[in-house]
Design a protein around this motif. Sequence first.
Motif, PDB file in Angstrom:
ATOM      1  N   ARG A 155      35.210  40.064  33.662  1.00 51.23           N
ATOM      2  CA  ARG A 155      34.841  40.893  34.807  1.00 51.23           C
ATOM      3  C   ARG A 155      35.918  40.767  35.884  1.00 51.23           C
ATOM      4  O   ARG A 155      36.462  39.692  36.097  1.00 51.23           O
ATOM      5  N   THR A 187      27.821  46.244  45.327  1.00 54.49           N
ATOM      6  CA  THR A 187      27.967  45.777  43.937  1.00 54.49           C
ATOM      7  C   THR A 187      27.646  44.299  43.790  1.00 54.49           C
ATOM      8  O   THR A 187      27.823  43.728  42.707  1.00 54.49           O
ATOM      9  N   GLU A 190      39.380  46.743  44.563  1.00 54.35           N
ATOM     10  CA  GLU A 190      39.677  46.162  43.252  1.00 54.35           C
ATOM     11  C   GLU A 190      41.057  45.503  43.283  1.00 54.35           C
ATOM     12  O   GLU A 190      41.948  45.946  44.009  1.00 54.35           O
ATOM     13  N   ASN A 199      41.308  46.243  36.411  1.00 55.04           N
ATOM     14  CA  ASN A 199      40.202  46.769  35.606  1.00 55.04           C
ATOM     15  C   ASN A 199      40.702  47.695  34.497  1.00 55.04           C
ATOM     16  O   ASN A 199      40.016  47.892  33.488  1.00 55.04           O
ATOM     17  N   GLN A 233      33.677  54.068  42.300  1.00 52.63           N
ATOM     18  CA  GLN A 233      32.743  53.387  43.205  1.00 52.63           C
ATOM     19  C   GLN A 233      31.303  53.803  42.906  1.00 52.63           C
ATOM     20  O   GLN A 233      30.409  52.948  42.855  1.00 52.63           O
ATOM     21  N   LEU A 288      30.156  52.048  39.755  1.00 48.48           N
ATOM     22  CA  LEU A 288      29.915  50.618  39.957  1.00 48.48           C
ATOM     23  C   LEU A 288      28.613  50.392  40.724  1.00 48.48           C
ATOM     24  O   LEU A 288      27.840  49.478  40.406  1.00 48.48           O
ATOM     25  N   TYR A 342      25.236  48.473  39.343  1.00 45.08           N
ATOM     26  CA  TYR A 342      24.666  47.309  40.038  1.00 45.08           C
ATOM     27  C   TYR A 342      23.185  47.522  40.339  1.00 45.08           C
ATOM     28  O   TYR A 342      22.378  46.590  40.215  1.00 45.08           O
TER      29      TYR A 342
END
Length: 800
Positions: free
Chosen positions: A576, A656, A703, A750, A784, A787, A791
């Motif tokens: 991750r 997140t 990120e 990522n 975004q 993500l 979450y």
Amino acid sequence: MLLRRALARTCRTQVPWLSTPVASASWHVIPHTRNANKVSRQQWQRQTVRMSSTAAVAKEDVAEEAVEDVKPTHPLTDADRQRLTFQRNIGVSAHIDSGKTTLTERILFYTGKIREIHEVRGRDSVGAKMDSMDLEREKGITIQSAATFCDWEATSAEDGSKQRYAINIIDTPGHVDFTIEVERALRVLDGAILVLCAVAGVQSQTTTVDRQMRRYGVPRVSFVNKMDRPGANPWRIVQQIRSKLRIPAAAVQVPIGVEDQFRGVVDLVHWRAIYNEGHKGSDIVVSEEIPTDILEFAKEKRQELIEQLAEVDEEIGELFLLDEVPTNRQIADAIRRSTIGLKFSPVFMGSAIKNTGVQPMLDGVCEYLPNPSEKDVFAIDTKAQESTGVPAQNATPDVPLVPAAAAPLVGLAFKLEEGRFGQLTYMRVYQGTLKKAMQIWNVRTGKKVKVPRLVRMHSNEMEEVDSIGPGEICAMFGVECSSGDTFTDGTTQYSMTNMFVPDPVISLSIKPKGQETPNFSRALNRFQKEDPTFKVHIDHESKETIISGMGELHLEIYVERMRREYNTDCITGKPRVAFRETITRRAEFNFTHKKQTGGAGQYAKVSGFIEPMEVDPETGKDVAFENVVMGGNIPTNFIPAVERGFYEALEKGTLTGNPISGVRFVLKDGAFHAVDSSELAFRLAAIGAFREAFKQAAGIILEPVMTVEVVAPSELQSQVIGGLNTRRGTIVDSEVRDDEFTAVAEVALNDMFGYSNQLRGSTQGKGEFSMEYKHHMPVLPPVQKELEEAYKKTIPQAKK
């Protein structure tokens, strides 16, 4: 042009009265006016020399006054000077596969520390001495920094006399995943050898190491290795040191022969030819006769060396202005002064694998790098800081340490290791003498401990000693402490500054295969204590154990070590990325926390605002709490509770669930209740206020972006760049050499998962890449949204 620049610089910086506008203007008329030939060159030079002399006298007076201000309480004795003059503490640092460990192996062989040379990936399955871990020998990489010591008989170029030097060496890893090993080694060293590949030159990790050397003020000599490789071009490397690393540099040697014909070097400083002959190049043949085919080229490069020194050294600059040729001794002294002053790096050349050019480089280390008494070291007096109220970690070191044996002990524990006989603590002694069975104090904890065993390290071997003097590196057994702790003899409360520890960029879940044993937690606790960049925490929602580190290789090595050293097989989840959250605009809050139960309830009111915050260049922090409450609307004893609540709220964001950064929390007003208010109430009020304001502050997700460097054959350039573009990479630099090219890009971490397999496939296994964390950047809006939705699915329904 060089004459003008040197003259103007000398006069502007050295002569105080020239700093006025009138003087500066009148002076610059001479070099810049086209009719300057009306003033004779001799008059100009005489005037310059007079000014430089005046400046030198003024400078000496200022230096004497400064010395009078801060006089060491324990001056160096003659015995101290004699010992320190012939001592060096150096590190060997470079990019991956530049030949650091191979070079260290040759140094140990030529100094008589080992009897046979073993290669990093040798067929004899022994491996290099400094790669003591089985994993290092299997993978052919350095994972942990390794310390050793040796004695070298340096030969004087003037009269041929020999002088024995004691050298402490730390061989460091090249992978960015193990950057903390380089960080803590350079923190305690006085000098370094920066190794560069004669073909690849300055690479991504080279610039990282350069940044670390600058952070701790470590002088360096550069060594262009692999001169025997096809395509070796040392002059391109020297130019890269100047342009990419931004430090003046010049070659002090010229190679005799290139690629497979490389057999020696011409010493440009002492003007002689040096050849390696005999078994493993152990016989040095020095000839006063320079080969005729490179004589003119060597003269040209010697002149270039003098010109570069004239830019950074005052004495050589004056001689250059007077058109005088400096002597060999003057050049050598200027190189030493400029190197120790961090203004210059002499460049040596050789091939460690072919046993050529290593001994002249060792002579250069002894001649040009500083001894422990020539490097200024300062500590923080924690006792004095208590009276000022400034926390020790924010204080500026202002107490000079002197490497005198009779001075009070000050030492820094810079590395921990779990040995066969308990914890092994590596220590650099800066001041005083450390003795076996001595009582020492840990300044951080205030605890007194006894030193049961004192050893000097030779990779994984040890040599028992009774005492260690100042300026030395040693190891202690059986002393419980943390990395970065300062030890004294109890008479002082001096503390050394902490080393820089980068934040982890990648995480993955881990659990033992089968039933959990005590070895699982024991291994994680040990690794976390030894390596400050390796973090372990429990995810409260998934109840998983999460390990975080500097890269996939970093975590992979620790998982493998758990299997080998603790007999614990582990199952790991998908890696991750360490996302962060931040805000983009200011938002006000006015939050009241009320809770009424039987008896005393909870009441707290806070108001203020949160706003975006840039990284503070001095402290490196990007979060801050400010209290501007007036009139006692919130009692002062509740303010720390509000601050704790703010920092607790930063640990987990609402978008997140990742940490929040780049926020300033300003507390302006509030209210309290005489009975119901408490620290708990104000802490919860701060958490609630922050979360309420965060929703209005246009939160975004950040990120980690990596600097990726890819090296591949030139004919495959389009495939490599196409592969980086598909991963949303931005190409920032590319360089094409004879048969290979280098591309440097910035790519989100990522998007880098699985890149090694893709690169291997698109380049027929010929491409390789390395990456290093650069900074955090906002993710794209679609990412975004994705993500945030992912979450939300993990949050229990009641919390939504």
